[in-house]
Scaffold this motif. Sequence first.
Motif, PDB file in Angstrom:
ATOM      1  N   THR A 240      44.420 -78.467 -69.590  1.00 27.35           N
ATOM      2  CA  THR A 240      43.221 -79.183 -70.017  1.00 27.35           C
ATOM      3  C   THR A 240      42.293 -78.332 -70.877  1.00 27.35           C
ATOM      4  O   THR A 240      41.167 -78.748 -71.154  1.00 27.35           O
ATOM      5  CB  THR A 240      42.436 -79.685 -68.787  1.00 27.35           C
ATOM      6  N   SER A 241      42.751 -77.174 -71.313  1.00 31.37           N
ATOM      7  CA  SER A 241      41.938 -76.333 -72.189  1.00 31.37           C
ATOM      8  C   SER A 241      42.817 -75.735 -73.274  1.00 31.37           C
ATOM      9  O   SER A 241      43.878 -75.177 -72.976  1.00 31.37           O
ATOM     10  CB  SER A 241      41.266 -75.209 -71.405  1.00 31.37           C
ATOM     11  N   PRO A 242      42.412 -75.824 -74.541  1.00 34.64           N
ATOM     12  CA  PRO A 242      43.217 -75.236 -75.617  1.00 34.64           C
ATOM     13  C   PRO A 242      43.478 -73.746 -75.420  1.00 34.64           C
ATOM     14  O   PRO A 242      44.515 -73.233 -75.851  1.00 34.64           O
ATOM     15  CB  PRO A 242      42.366 -75.477 -76.866  1.00 34.64           C
ATOM     16  N   SER A 243      42.566 -73.049 -74.764  1.00 35.36           N
ATOM     17  CA  SER A 243      42.726 -71.614 -74.576  1.00 35.36           C
ATOM     18  C   SER A 243      43.898 -71.274 -73.656  1.00 35.36           C
ATOM     19  O   SER A 243      44.371 -70.138 -73.652  1.00 35.36           O
ATOM     20  CB  SER A 243      41.437 -71.009 -74.014  1.00 35.36           C
ATOM     21  N   GLY A 244      44.365 -72.254 -72.885  1.00 35.07           N
ATOM     22  CA  GLY A 244      45.498 -72.019 -71.994  1.00 35.07           C
ATOM     23  C   GLY A 244      46.839 -72.223 -72.660  1.00 35.07           C
ATOM     24  O   GLY A 244      47.882 -72.123 -72.005  1.00 35.07           O
ATOM     25  N   LEU A 245      46.832 -72.502 -73.963  1.00 40.14           N
ATOM     26  CA  LEU A 245      48.062 -72.817 -74.675  1.00 40.14           C
ATOM     27  C   LEU A 245      48.362 -71.809 -75.777  1.00 40.14           C
ATOM     28  O   LEU A 245      47.459 -71.304 -76.444  1.00 40.14           O
ATOM     29  CB  LEU A 245      47.958 -74.210 -75.300  1.00 40.14           C
ATOM     30  N   ASP A 246      49.620 -71.520 -75.952  1.00 39.87           N
ATOM     31  CA  ASP A 246      50.119 -70.811 -77.120  1.00 39.87           C
ATOM     32  C   ASP A 246      50.837 -71.822 -78.005  1.00 39.87           C
ATOM     33  O   ASP A 246      51.361 -72.830 -77.504  1.00 39.87           O
ATOM     34  CB  ASP A 246      51.131 -69.728 -76.734  1.00 39.87           C
ATOM     35  N   ILE A 247      50.883 -71.561 -79.291  1.00 40.58           N
ATOM     36  CA  ILE A 247      51.738 -72.341 -80.179  1.00 40.58           C
ATOM     37  C   ILE A 247      52.999 -71.519 -80.403  1.00 40.58           C
ATOM     38  O   ILE A 247      52.962 -70.434 -80.982  1.00 40.58           O
ATOM     39  CB  ILE A 247      51.048 -72.649 -81.522  1.00 40.58           C
ATOM     40  N   ASP A 248      54.099 -72.029 -79.885  1.00 39.79           N
ATOM     41  CA  ASP A 248      55.369 -71.309 -79.968  1.00 39.79           C
ATOM     42  C   ASP A 248      56.175 -71.768 -81.176  1.00 39.79           C
ATOM     43  O   ASP A 248      56.203 -72.965 -81.496  1.00 39.79           O
ATOM     44  CB  ASP A 248      56.184 -71.557 -78.696  1.00 39.79           C
ATOM     45  N   HIS A 249      56.794 -70.823 -81.842  1.00 38.52           N
ATOM     46  CA  HIS A 249      57.806 -71.163 -82.843  1.00 38.52           C
ATOM     47  C   HIS A 249      59.088 -71.465 -82.076  1.00 38.52           C
ATOM     48  O   HIS A 249      59.593 -70.607 -81.344  1.00 38.52           O
ATOM     49  CB  HIS A 249      58.022 -69.998 -83.810  1.00 38.52           C
ATOM     50  N   MET A 250      59.592 -72.680 -82.220  1.00 33.47           N
ATOM     51  CA  MET A 250      60.798 -73.067 -81.480  1.00 33.47           C
ATOM     52  C   MET A 250      61.873 -71.989 -81.618  1.00 33.47           C
ATOM     53  O   MET A 250      62.458 -71.531 -80.638  1.00 33.47           O
ATOM     54  CB  MET A 250      61.299 -74.423 -81.985  1.00 33.47           C
ATOM     55  N   VAL A 251      62.159 -71.604 -82.854  1.00 31.07           N
ATOM     56  CA  VAL A 251      62.998 -70.424 -83.103  1.00 31.07           C
ATOM     57  C   VAL A 251      62.036 -69.292 -83.426  1.00 31.07           C
ATOM     58  O   VAL A 251      61.378 -69.311 -84.470  1.00 31.07           O
ATOM     59  CB  VAL A 251      63.975 -70.664 -84.267  1.00 31.07           C
TER      60      VAL A 251
END
Length: 222
Positions: A109-120
């Motif tokens: 529920t918070s953007p700070s808890g997320l990483d943006i992963d490169h699938m590869v």
Amino acid sequence: MRILAALATATAALTALITPAHADGPLGEAGGTLAMPLSEAVKVLPAAEETREGYQRTSFRHWTDADRDGCSTRAEVLKAEAFIAPLQGARCTLSDGEWFSPYDGVYVTSPSGLDIDHMVPLAEAWDSGAGQWSAKEREAYANDLGDERSLIAVTARSNRSKADQDPATWLPPHAAYRCQYLADWVAVKMRWQLTVDDAERQALTEGTQECLNEPVKVTFAR
């Protein structure tokens, strides 16, 4: 009828482009499209030994703002993948919202808890051919918003668990997502015409045996 049409399209593409067990050269040209069953897509990924010599994460300029709307690639992915839209403040600062991290099946529920992963991952891309690309091509790869499978919002913990590993050594702990993960991995490798090594192909072949053999559709980025 749509299923038959899809199978016919996949068969035609397969017959036209593939004779050997795997491709020795490009699968197509930038902007072109290709669709084929997942099991065949695994087979046609070009083969090569991997090398990480010379890799630096800074070789891939990322989280740019390509369309100059004030939101970086990271923010664009967060907005696109939220199932409860976040609030957007000045300079595209995001707050609140809700996301589902498919790697581990966790709601966030918070953007700070997320990483943006490169699938590869960037390092894996480098190993698989991106080390020979121009800086502009690597930047395009690192910020690829042209295919929703390229970048994904996941918990920081699951992203760091994956790190730069390929499916031979890491799969999402959320088992229900694994077929989707493998299909998306294959799609990104096809889209960017990246190679696989023997261990990776074996893991993909074994891992997709229990998955639905749906067509993998890609538009080539290069």
